[in-house]
Scaffold this motif. Structure first.
Motif, short mmCIF file in Angstrom:
data_model
loop_
_atom_site.label_atom_id
_atom_site.label_comp_id
_atom_site.label_asym_id
_atom_site.label_seq_id
_atom_site.Cartn_x
_atom_site.Cartn_y
_atom_site.Cartn_z
N ASN A 11 0.81 -1.23 0.00
CA ASN A 11 0.00 0.00 0.00
C ASN A 11 0.84 1.28 0.00
O ASN A 11 0.55 2.21 0.74
CB ASN A 11 -0.97 0.01 1.19
CG ASN A 11 -2.09 -1.00 1.04
OD1 ASN A 11 -2.38 -1.47 -0.06
ND2 ASN A 11 -2.74 -1.34 2.14
N ALA A 13 1.84 2.93 -3.14
CA ALA A 13 1.95 3.08 -4.60
C ALA A 13 2.74 4.31 -5.02
O ALA A 13 3.66 4.22 -5.85
CB ALA A 13 0.56 3.12 -5.22
N GLU A 17 6.48 4.33 -6.69
CA GLU A 17 6.73 4.82 -8.04
C GLU A 17 8.00 5.66 -8.10
O GLU A 17 8.85 5.46 -8.98
CB GLU A 17 5.53 5.63 -8.54
CG GLU A 17 5.66 6.08 -9.99
CD GLU A 17 4.39 6.70 -10.54
OE1 GLU A 17 4.50 7.50 -11.50
OE2 GLU A 17 3.29 6.40 -10.03
N SER A 41 -1.44 -5.72 -1.59
CA SER A 41 -1.87 -4.33 -1.40
C SER A 41 -3.33 -4.15 -1.84
O SER A 41 -3.81 -4.81 -2.77
CB SER A 41 -0.97 -3.38 -2.19
OG SER A 41 0.33 -3.35 -1.67
N THR A 42 -3.98 -3.20 -1.19
CA THR A 42 -5.36 -2.87 -1.55
C THR A 42 -5.44 -1.51 -2.24
O THR A 42 -6.53 -1.06 -2.58
CB THR A 42 -6.26 -2.86 -0.31
OG1 THR A 42 -5.72 -1.95 0.66
CG2 THR A 42 -6.35 -4.25 0.31
N ASP A 43 -4.30 -0.85 -2.45
CA ASP A 43 -4.29 0.42 -3.16
C ASP A 43 -4.01 0.16 -4.64
O ASP A 43 -4.23 -0.94 -5.15
CB ASP A 43 -3.28 1.40 -2.54
CG ASP A 43 -1.83 0.95 -2.72
OD1 ASP A 43 -1.60 -0.16 -3.27
OD2 ASP A 43 -0.92 1.70 -2.34
N SER A 44 -3.49 1.14 -5.35
CA SER A 44 -3.29 1.03 -6.80
C SER A 44 -1.89 0.53 -7.17
O SER A 44 -1.46 0.69 -8.32
CB SER A 44 -3.53 2.39 -7.45
OG SER A 44 -2.61 3.37 -6.94
N SER A 45 -1.18 -0.08 -6.24
CA SER A 45 0.21 -0.47 -6.49
C SER A 45 0.37 -1.37 -7.71
O SER A 45 1.21 -1.12 -8.58
CB SER A 45 0.79 -1.18 -5.25
OG SER A 45 0.93 -0.30 -4.16
N GLN A 47 -1.66 -1.93 -10.23
CA GLN A 47 -2.04 -1.24 -11.47
C GLN A 47 -0.94 -0.29 -11.92
O GLN A 47 -0.60 -0.20 -13.11
CB GLN A 47 -3.35 -0.48 -11.27
CG GLN A 47 -4.56 -1.38 -11.04
CD GLN A 47 -4.82 -1.63 -9.56
OE1 GLN A 47 -3.86 -1.71 -8.78
NE2 GLN A 47 -6.08 -1.75 -9.18
N MET A 48 -0.37 0.45 -10.96
CA MET A 48 0.71 1.38 -11.28
C MET A 48 1.90 0.63 -11.87
O MET A 48 2.47 1.04 -12.89
CB MET A 48 1.13 2.15 -10.03
CG MET A 48 2.25 3.15 -10.24
SD MET A 48 3.93 2.42 -10.14
CE MET A 48 3.98 1.93 -8.42
N TYR A 363 -1.97 14.70 -5.46
CA TYR A 363 -2.14 14.48 -6.89
C TYR A 363 -2.58 15.78 -7.55
O TYR A 363 -3.31 16.58 -6.96
CB TYR A 363 -3.17 13.37 -7.14
CG TYR A 363 -2.69 12.01 -6.69
CD1 TYR A 363 -1.93 11.22 -7.54
CD2 TYR A 363 -3.00 11.54 -5.43
CE1 TYR A 363 -1.47 9.98 -7.13
CE2 TYR A 363 -2.55 10.30 -5.00
CZ TYR A 363 -1.78 9.51 -5.85
OH TYR A 363 -1.33 8.28 -5.44
#
Length: 364
Positions: A11, A13, A17, A41-45, A47-48, A363
């Motif tokens: 978690n 991400a 990066e 992880s439950t975040d966007s890791s 996918q990123m 962001y």
């Protein structure tokens, strides 16, 4: 293959990066691979990793959160490099750090593990970069507020030298040394495993070293929120370490267990979420004269920051046009300033103002 960089993620991400961007730069002229093991992880890791670093990073997606020790061990088992670097996702490395570690390691036939100088998001030195073996006596003194014998002060902050214990955020070694020491002890879920592995190396006749002239940013607060769960794991790991390496009488063990419970109860604080702050004196440091961001700020070139006097300033560093080494040099030679790091894609920035506070992500 010469080097495998192992990054265990959970978690983180945005921090991950920037970490990978810095590692790619630092391994530009090294035969290296980057392995990211994700602890469910439950975040966007994930996918990123797929969309930003496809074909540049090997991803191992764990089906559950295995913790630090097992998560890293599973990744190391797939590493092809002669050398390893265990690296936290909430770090940013300088362009020369791996080259310097390889050079130093090849000249030390008895080397176990190698560490560097870690600094937090403000440029402040993190003394846990080098520590003594935390015997029960040393640990009791540390718990009571006396850390004189806990940190390895015999080697200067910016010097190179032999030490006892390194920190798991950055541990460099030969893969065969890692395997000979058995890797991280998987009884430690999180915290204490770096102490254990450092000490295991010493017991096997290896020597651990610290390179104080090589600096790595560690946004420590991102992964060390000091709630009750953190404290139970942290002090519980100390109890496991004593049980494993130091014979204790029943009375001594009961006294340590009681002290651990007391420290958890005394230091527990509710976990709080960070707030993204707005800055009055925000300076964008970039060499890109065409860079236009959707936030209010002044612009300054890197060559100008050394000659100006700033009060209560926050620097937004353009990591696409500046080297990490340039940024770290400025951070460690100035005080009372805040720093944020703009992603090379220029779509977010990260930072942390304390080693005890949660990291910040904005962001754009």
């Amino acid at each position: 293959m010469k080097l495998s960089i192992i990054i265990l993620n959970y978690n983180a991400a945005a921090f991950l990066e920037l970490c990978i961007y810095s590692v790619l730069r630092a391994t530009k002229n090294i035969d290296a691979e980057i392995i990211v093991a994700d602890n469910n992880s439950t975040d966007s890791s994930l996918q990123m990793l797929h969309f930003v670093f496809k074909d540049q990073v090997k991803v191992i997606a764990h089906e559950e959160n295995y913790g630090f020790s097992k998560g890293n061990n599973l990744a190391v088992a797939q590493a092809k490099g002669e050398y390893l670097c265990i690296l936290n996702p909430d770090t940013i490395v300088g362009e020369e750090v791996f080259k310097e570690c390889l050079s130093f390691t090849q000249a030390q036939p008895k080397l176990g593990f190698l560490g560097v100088q870690l600094i937090d998001g403000t440029g402040k030195y993190l003394p846990e970069s080098k520590r003594h073996i935390p015997t029960p006596k040393v640990a009791r003194q540390k718990m009571l507020g006396n850390d004189r014998n806990y940190y390895y002060n015999e080697v200067g902050q910016n010097d190179r030298g032999k030490v006892d214990v390194l920190v798991g955020a950055f541990m460099f070694c030969k893969k065969e040394v890692y395997e000979d020491c058995g890797g991280f002890d998987e009884r430690y879920f999180m915290y204490g495993e770096d102490i254990d592995l450092s000490y295991t190396a010493i017991l096997k006749g290896y020597e651990n070293y610290y390179l104080g002239d090589q600096k790595v940013i560690h946004f420590k607060g991102e992964s060390t929120i000091k709630d009750k769960v953190y404290l139970e794991r942290f002090y519980g790991a100390m109890g496991l370490f004593y049980d494993k390496y130091f014979k204790q009488s029943v009375l001594e063990k009961n006294a340590i267990d009681l002290m651990i419970k007391g420290m958890v109860a005394l230091k527990s604080t509710p976990s709080i979420e960070y707030e993204v702050k707005e800055f009055d004196n925000l300076y964008l440091v970039t060499e890109d004269k065409h860079l236009d961001l959707p936030i209010k700020m002044e612009r300054v070139k890197h060559s100008e920051v050394w000659d100006c006097t700033f009060e209560d300033a926050t620097f937004l560093w353009d990591t696409k046009t500046l080297t990490i080494k340039e940024i770290i040099d400025f951070m460690t030679h100035t005080k009372e300033l805040k720093h944020r790091f703009l992603s090379p894609k220029r779509d977010f920035y990260i930072g942390s103002d304390s080693s005890n506070s949660r990291g910040e992500i904005k962001y754009m």
